[in-house]
Scaffold this motif. Structure first.
Motif, PDB file in Angstrom:
ATOM      1  N   VAL A  10       0.875  -1.170   0.000  1.00 31.22           N
ATOM      2  CA  VAL A  10       0.000   0.000   0.000  1.00 31.22           C
ATOM      3  C   VAL A  10       0.913   1.221   0.000  1.00 31.22           C
ATOM      4  N   CYS A  14      -5.417   3.850   2.388  1.00 33.98           N
ATOM      5  CA  CYS A  14      -5.576   2.588   3.094  1.00 33.98           C
ATOM      6  C   CYS A  14      -6.631   1.751   2.381  1.00 33.98           C
ATOM      7  N   GLN A  16      -9.592  -1.286   3.238  1.00 29.46           N
ATOM      8  CA  GLN A  16     -10.285  -2.077   4.245  1.00 29.46           C
ATOM      9  C   GLN A  16     -10.852  -3.311   3.572  1.00 29.46           C
ATOM     10  N   GLU A  17     -10.554  -4.453   4.149  1.00 26.23           N
ATOM     11  CA  GLU A  17     -11.029  -5.730   3.643  1.00 26.23           C
ATOM     12  C   GLU A  17     -11.618  -6.477   4.830  1.00 26.23           C
ATOM     13  N   LYS A  20     -10.113  -6.107   8.586  1.00 22.39           N
ATOM     14  CA  LYS A  20      -8.688  -5.768   8.472  1.00 22.39           C
ATOM     15  C   LYS A  20      -8.521  -4.497   7.646  1.00 22.39           C
ATOM     16  N   TYR A  22      -5.535  -2.201   5.843  1.00 26.36           N
ATOM     17  CA  TYR A  22      -4.143  -2.155   5.397  1.00 26.36           C
ATOM     18  C   TYR A  22      -3.792  -0.688   5.181  1.00 26.36           C
ATOM     19  N   LYS A  24      -0.746   2.554   4.665  1.00 25.64           N
ATOM     20  CA  LYS A  24       0.447   2.850   3.870  1.00 25.64           C
ATOM     21  C   LYS A  24       1.668   2.145   4.454  1.00 25.64           C
ATOM     22  N   GLU A  26       2.117  -1.202   4.387  1.00 24.22           N
ATOM     23  CA  GLU A  26       1.848  -2.606   4.689  1.00 24.22           C
ATOM     24  C   GLU A  26       1.696  -3.418   3.406  1.00 24.22           C
ATOM     25  N   GLU A  27       2.032  -4.706   3.493  1.00 23.79           N
ATOM     26  CA  GLU A  27       1.853  -5.610   2.368  1.00 23.79           C
ATOM     27  C   GLU A  27       0.374  -5.936   2.217  1.00 23.79           C
ATOM     28  N   TYR A  28      -0.062  -6.046   0.965  1.00 22.35           N
ATOM     29  CA  TYR A  28      -1.457  -6.355   0.662  1.00 22.35           C
ATOM     30  C   TYR A  28      -1.504  -7.257  -0.566  1.00 22.35           C
ATOM     31  N   ILE A  45      -1.900   0.956  -4.542  1.00 22.53           N
ATOM     32  CA  ILE A  45      -0.927  -0.102  -4.281  1.00 22.53           C
ATOM     33  C   ILE A  45       0.076  -0.159  -5.423  1.00 22.53           C
TER      34      ILE A  45
END
Length: 87
Positions: A10, A14, A16-17, A20, A22, A24, A26-28, A45
């Motif tokens: 990211v 951000c 949202q899933e 959770k 995710y 800036k 973080e791995e997604y 991303i």
């Protein structure tokens, strides 16, 4: 054999899933290629090996710690209670 899903980072905002979120840096891993393409196009991303993701990772990496050196008190400082007691 199934293809391993591509990992992304990211880089803006951000995602949202479910419960959770995710943020800036973080791995997604997007659930499908269509969503991945839309998020990449929007600039949310980037593939983990892309230059923009690598730049963000380097910026977040902790640098070497600066050595801590004690500073000497200024000359003629009469505010030091220990020095006042010795006088």
């Amino acid at each position: 054999m199934a293809k391993k899903p591509d990992v992304h980072l990211v880089i803006d905002g951000c995602i949202q899933e479910g419960k959770k979120v995710y943020v800036k840096g973080e791995e997604y891993t997007p659930p499908n290629a269509e969503l991945a393409a839309r998020l990449i196009k929007a600039g949310t991303i980037a593939p983990i090996r892309s230059p923009s993701a690598q730049t963000l990772l380097r910026a977040q990496a902790p640098g070497p710690a600066a050595p801590v050196t004690p500073s000497a008190p200024p000359a003629g400082n009469n505010d030091d209670l220990l020095n006042q007691q010795e006088e």
